[in-house]
Enzyme design. Structure first.
Site, PDB file in Angstrom:
ATOM      1  N   HIS A 114      -4.325  -9.046  12.662  1.00 32.56           N
ATOM      2  CA  HIS A 114      -4.554  -7.826  13.440  1.00 32.56           C
ATOM      3  C   HIS A 114      -5.948  -7.915  14.050  1.00 32.56           C
ATOM      4  O   HIS A 114      -6.928  -8.208  13.377  1.00 32.56           O
ATOM      5  CB  HIS A 114      -4.461  -6.611  12.523  1.00 32.56           C
ATOM      6  N   GLU A 124      -3.077  -8.125   7.020  1.00 31.67           N
ATOM      7  CA  GLU A 124      -3.498  -7.751   8.370  1.00 31.67           C
ATOM      8  C   GLU A 124      -4.515  -8.719   8.959  1.00 31.67           C
ATOM      9  O   GLU A 124      -5.251  -8.365   9.875  1.00 31.67           O
ATOM     10  CB  GLU A 124      -4.049  -6.322   8.363  1.00 31.67           C
ATOM     11  N   LYS A 125      -4.528  -9.957   8.479  1.00 28.53           N
ATOM     12  CA  LYS A 125      -5.526 -10.902   8.979  1.00 28.53           C
ATOM     13  C   LYS A 125      -5.297 -11.296  10.442  1.00 28.53           C
ATOM     14  O   LYS A 125      -6.216 -11.779  11.106  1.00 28.53           O
ATOM     15  CB  LYS A 125      -5.590 -12.144   8.102  1.00 28.53           C
ATOM     16  N   GLU A 130      -7.846   5.192  15.010  1.00 22.27           N
ATOM     17  CA  GLU A 130      -7.481   3.771  15.055  1.00 22.27           C
ATOM     18  C   GLU A 130      -6.728   3.478  16.340  1.00 22.27           C
ATOM     19  O   GLU A 130      -5.856   4.227  16.766  1.00 22.27           O
ATOM     20  CB  GLU A 130      -6.549   3.385  13.894  1.00 22.27           C
ATOM     21  N   GLU A 162      -3.355   7.667   6.882  1.00 23.22           N
ATOM     22  CA  GLU A 162      -2.011   7.621   7.462  1.00 23.22           C
ATOM     23  C   GLU A 162      -0.963   8.150   6.473  1.00 23.22           C
ATOM     24  O   GLU A 162       0.007   7.465   6.129  1.00 23.22           O
ATOM     25  CB  GLU A 162      -1.658   6.200   7.908  1.00 23.22           C
ATOM     26  N   ARG A 199       0.852  -1.188   0.000  1.00 27.91           N
ATOM     27  CA  ARG A 199       0.000   0.000   0.000  1.00 27.91           C
ATOM     28  C   ARG A 199       0.887   1.237   0.000  1.00 27.91           C
ATOM     29  O   ARG A 199       2.098   1.152   0.194  1.00 27.91           O
ATOM     30  CB  ARG A 199      -0.932   0.018   1.215  1.00 27.91           C
ATOM     31  N   TRP A 252       2.175  -6.439  13.221  1.00 23.35           N
ATOM     32  CA  TRP A 252       3.382  -5.927  12.588  1.00 23.35           C
ATOM     33  C   TRP A 252       4.555  -5.760  13.539  1.00 23.35           C
ATOM     34  O   TRP A 252       5.601  -5.257  13.157  1.00 23.35           O
ATOM     35  CB  TRP A 252       3.087  -4.596  11.896  1.00 23.35           C
TER      36      TRP A 252
END
Length: 685
Positions: free
Chosen positions: A370, A367-368, A319, A162, A123, A327
């Site tokens: 997270h 991000e699964k 967030e 971000e 990203r 991470w």
């Protein structure tokens, strides 16, 4: 204390009322089949969710090709959320360019200092200064704004996401052209630039603007002022992108507030958020807990700084995590009570919105693992039950929403330019960490139970009795005069090692350190003496210094030496000094003591400034106190920092949340618990 910043909150109530907190998460329905959406809204209502951030990473779904658009699914989600009483903080979806765009225009991809292209597959693979990316991004923003301008679910715009998290520093040819233009505007002439950059050194003098490049990988250390200006430019380049999207939104939807999520946390330092704050209608922040012994201190520090970046006005926690992230080297799940405590500590420092990444935990993608409000285990889980309980707590706290931060009597000065400049290469040590020194002082305040604000440079200091300015490496003459006037007006200033070293162009102050503060402090430093790893020095007050020592000569007769070096090259010389000045004082700490050893020193400095804790002695260090000021009352947030019950005697007030007072009037805070008291406003009977 609040600065003159814009402040517009969510466009309309998100839950049918005029009061209360916003509560929710990033919502990514495009990751899920249509049949999940109805369950999402039902569970959101059960949890008390009243706002979600939507479409953050949906560009490829909204615009599948350069010439086609698909808004049908997003229309349906917007309608569904509105029917459920849930407002939408709608993202402009520009954070992650779709594959068709990077395939057609690879020239939008960022380039590293070594000339490597950062390819798609993650990203934020875009250049902040790319005119091609800007054209396509603003086309998308325009389409989004025109389509949803009048949608009743729309409560705010969320620009990009971000900004600068992965692409703050781009060294491409686009960046080089934009950097040159930025330098023209900053300096006006090559002569002024050559002077500012000290280009007489190493034969670097420029005779044409076209010769100037970003500080790409060089044979040795690049010019330090070039590096510093590139950091300033890079922050400004992202700010300009924020402005570009914001102006499109304001032109089409002038009544809808615009924000973007900052990242005031840890070592995220590329973006000068104090400078960005005036560009948004309300400040938003993302924060994730950094593991370690100061984890809770760092959360409080970041929330505190965010609240002061916002000028004391309410801000939006965009967030944080319900439990583990994905991470960090080891991703620890939160323990019972930490989800609520961490959330409410942000509220204590001024957040009027509490949101998580994300609503439903992803089944695929990076991000699964997270955490989310609805975890892989589903709603029949401790995490979701905690989410529902937090929603209920926020409803109980509704009277607090809209209140501002009650300023403390002490402050820590935080300066992005010193952060950037103090950690450049070819310095006396590469081990110095600006933010860590500031955090250590903050931890010492917490240990003493004394409230302290973390304020950005330029916020104004006159209301504070004591100000700590750690590692104020970059000291322009104007700031030096401000600090001097503060002390001469009766304020108590504390500086540390590696302060007052250079001006705004990274030119050394001549005549000895700490430059323009020498006379105020009554000391002179001729030479730095940084310490090797594991090397320490003893002070005669029983403490031990690390990282740094200074060769101090006391130059004024009224300087009090609070501690001397007992060992090392400077044994017998002053290590910690304080000079009385016109009712105030100016102190200097010339070595790194760390949070624990700073605590007794800070207590002594606070006593001299007439600042004390508002907490009873038994609670100091175990409980953090923050205060929000409403129209008719103050709200005391008492956060138990320990895993044991804490009893507070003599703290009166109406309990808003938390256990009622015992028969003896004492408050009992459960482990990791939060109690909020309603008390008479400061200055009233």
């Amino acid at each position: 204390m609040s600065r003159a910043l814009p402040h517009r909150w969510l466009r309309r109530p998100t839950d049918g009322t005029t009061d209360g907190f916003a509560y929710g998460a990033d919502y990514n329905p495009d990751q899920w089949p249509r049949e999940v959406w109805d369950e999402d809204v039902r569970l959101m209502r059960e949890a008390g969710v009243n706002v979600v951030s939507l479409a953050i990473f949906s560009w490829a779904r909204i615009q599948p090709t350069a010439d086609t658009w698909d808004f049908a699914w997003l229309d349906e989600v917007m309608d569904l959320l509105h029917a459920g009483g849930i407002g939408v903080d709608l993202a402009t979806a520009t954070a992650s360019p779709p594959p068709w765009l990077t395939t057609a225009h690879p020239e939008i991809l960022p380039v590293t200092a070594t000339g490597e292209t950062l390819w798609p597959g993650a990203r934020q693979h875009w250049r902040p200064t790319s005119p091609v990316f800007r054209e396509h991004a603003l086309r998308l923003v325009t389409a989004m704004a025109e389509r949803y301008a009048d949608h009743p679910a729309l409560v705010a715009w969320h620009v990009n996401n971000e900004l600068g998290c992965h692409n703050v520093y781009d060294y491409s040819d686009d960046a080089a052209r934009a950097f040159r233009q930025w330098l023209r505007e900053r300096y006006g002439s090559l002569e002024a630039l050559n002077h500012a950059w000290g280009t007489a050194f190493w034969s670097q003098r420029y005779s044409d603007w076209g010769q100037i490049l970003p500080p790409r990988r060089a044979a040795s250390h690049p010019n330090p002022t070039q590096q510093l200006d590139f950091k300033r430019f890079s922050s400004d380049a992202l700010k300009e992108h924020l402005r570009a999207e914001r102006e499109v939104l304001r032109a089409i939807t002038p009544d809808v507030p615009v924000t973007t999520n900052f990242m005031v946390m840890g070592e995220t330092k590329g973006m000068n958020y104090a400078d960005w704050a005036s560009e948004v209608d309300f400040v938003s922040n993302d924060h994730y807990v950094t593991p370690g012994p100061q984890a809770l201190d760092e959360l409080s520090f970041s929330a505190n700084l965010t609240g002061n970046i916002a000028g004391g006005r309410p801000w939006f926690l965009m967030e944080h995590s319900t439990s583990a992230v994905n991470w960090q080297p080891v991703n620890r799940a939160k323990r019972p009570g930490e989800l609520a405590r961490d959330s409410l500590l942000h509220v204590a420092h001024g957040a009027d919105a509490v949101c998580f990444f994300q609503w439903r935990q992803s089944a695929a993608g990076a991000e699964k693992y997270h955490s989310a409000m609805v975890p892989h285990a589903g709603p029949d889980s401790d995490v979701f039950r905690s989410v529902v309980a937090l929603g209920a707590t926020l409803r109980e706290l509704a009277p607090v929403a809209g209140s501002t931060r009650r300023p403390a009597r002490a402050a820590i000065l935080f300066d992005w330019h010193s952060w950037w400049a103090s950690e450049l290469d070819s310095h006396p040590t590469s081990r110095l960490r600006y933010r860590q020194e500031a955090l250590d002082w903050y931890s010492a305040f917490l240990a003493l139970g004394v409230r302290a604000d973390v304020v950005p440079a330029g916020a104004g200091l006159d209301d504070y009795a004591l100000v700590v300015a750690p590692v104020l490496y970059s000291l322009p003459q104007a700031l030096a005069k401000e600090l001097t006037a503060y002390v001469e007006g009766g304020g108590h200033l504390v500086t540390t090692y590696f302060s007052g070293i250079v001006d705004e162009n990274d030119h050394a102050w001549l005549g000895g350190y700490p430059g323009p503060l020498r006379d105020l402090l009554g000391i002179r430093v001729e030479e730095f003496s940084p310490l090797l790893d594991e090397e320490t020095v003893a002070l005669d007050d029983g403490t031990t210094g690390s990282l740094w020592t200074d060769q101090i000569t006391v130059s004024a007769p009224d300087v009090e030496v609070l501690a001397r070096y007992a060992t090392g090259h400077h044994a017998g010389r002053a290590a910690i000094t304080r000079r009385p000045v016109a009712g105030g004082s100016a102190a200097h700490v010339s070595t790194r003591l760390g949070a624990q050893q700073l605590t007794p020193l800070l207590r002594r400095l606070l006593d001299g400034a007439g600042v004390s804790s508002e907490l009873p002695p038994e609670a100091r260090g175990a409980v953090e106190l923050t205060v929000r000021a409403g129209r008719d009352a103050d709200y005391w947030f008492l956060v138990n920092r320990t895993e044991q019950e804490v009893t507070l005697a003599g703290v009166a007030g109406e309990v808003v949340i938390g256990g009622p007072a015992e028969a003896d009037g004492a408050l009992r805070l459960p482990p990791v618990g939060v109690t909020v008291l309603r008390r008479p406003a400061a200055g009233t009977a």
